[in-house]
Design a protein around this motif. Sequence first.
Motif, short mmCIF file in Angstrom:
data_model
loop_
_atom_site.label_atom_id
_atom_site.label_comp_id
_atom_site.label_asym_id
_atom_site.label_seq_id
_atom_site.Cartn_x
_atom_site.Cartn_y
_atom_site.Cartn_z
N VAL A 65 0.94 -1.16 -0.07
CA VAL A 65 -0.08 0.06 0.20
C VAL A 65 0.91 1.13 0.02
CG1 VAL A 65 -1.82 1.08 1.32
CG2 VAL A 65 -1.90 -1.17 1.36
N GLY B 284 -1.81 5.89 -0.89
CA GLY B 284 -2.86 4.86 -0.43
C GLY B 284 -3.39 3.88 -1.52
N LYS B 285 -2.84 3.79 -2.64
CA LYS B 285 -3.18 2.88 -3.82
C LYS B 285 -2.43 1.60 -3.48
CE LYS B 285 -3.63 2.38 -8.68
NZ LYS B 285 -2.93 0.93 -9.01
N ARG B 286 -3.22 0.42 -3.17
CA ARG B 286 -2.57 -0.75 -3.34
C ARG B 286 -1.94 -1.34 -4.69
NH1 ARG B 286 -3.34 -5.63 -0.06
NH2 ARG B 286 -2.84 -7.48 -1.20
N GLU C 54 -0.29 -1.49 8.32
CA GLU C 54 -0.96 -2.61 7.91
C GLU C 54 -0.34 -4.02 8.19
OE1 GLU C 54 -4.32 -3.22 6.81
OE2 GLU C 54 -4.44 -0.88 7.56
#
Length: 265
Positions: free
Chosen positions: A197, A202-204, A252
């Motif tokens: 991420v 914030g893009k995975r 995460e």
Amino acid sequence: MSSDFNSVRIGTDGNQFDNIKNRILVLSGKGGVGKSTFAANLAIALALKGKNVGLMDIDMHGPSIPRILGLQGEKVYGSEGSIIPTKYRKNLKVMSVGFFTEADDAVIWRGPMKHNVIKQFLNDVVWEELDYMVIDSPPGTGDEPLSIAQILGAGTKAIVVTTPQDISVSDVRKSVSFCKQVSLDILGVVENMSGFVCPHCGKRTDIFKSGGGEKMATDMGIPFLGRIPIDPKVVEYSDAGTPYIEEVRDSETAKAFDEIIAKIV
Ligand code: ADP
């Protein structure tokens, strides 16, 4: 599989390890998938929960545990038959071939020699009473995991670490078959480096794909323990000898570690 193989099934060494309540062997099909990182962070997490933990690194040719825990250059002491392990913290004892060699030494040992070293690590090291022993095995299904399975005997649990892409998953299937053949109970599969991420947008991105470990676990009828995303801080902290799980609590990746470790406990 030949009957010769079956005749060296686990437990045949006749050892008793009543002082070690839970024995967890961490395996992988390939190197570089994060097996040692997982083993070290699992041991730390258990120690942080107040458990008495032993971390045994049986990767003779590439012991990484001393570096991950910042214990390079540490030596172990003792006389024959009684070796005092290094301590990372009061309740986390560590043993590795790396404590007996210089950084650039190449260990050139055949199987029987490795078997004897593993036996000494188990029998001669003063582990005292342990709630958990975590064992970091080298990648693949060679002499070291076979020896440890033979010596430790029934009741030893295995965790198999993989990355998601097919080239890693196909090798880790062999590790699962190995566990079944030597009657190790498989606690489950961990899919490490599973997605990234971007901290900026914030893009995975699934750099090594995603889901391969879970699919393999389902196909082979074994539990899936979870996915750990890529976090560049894992590399940063490992290289610095400060284990990730002790330093990072809110990412995460840290949450994924916590969830998997909760399942194991
Ligand atoms: P193995 O024991 O399977 O050979 P290592 O634990 O030594 O693998 O890990 C290989 C490299 O990958 C190390 O540099 C480690 O810091 C890094 N690494 C492991 N897991 C992650 C992760 N989830 N995110 C980022 N880097 C990781």
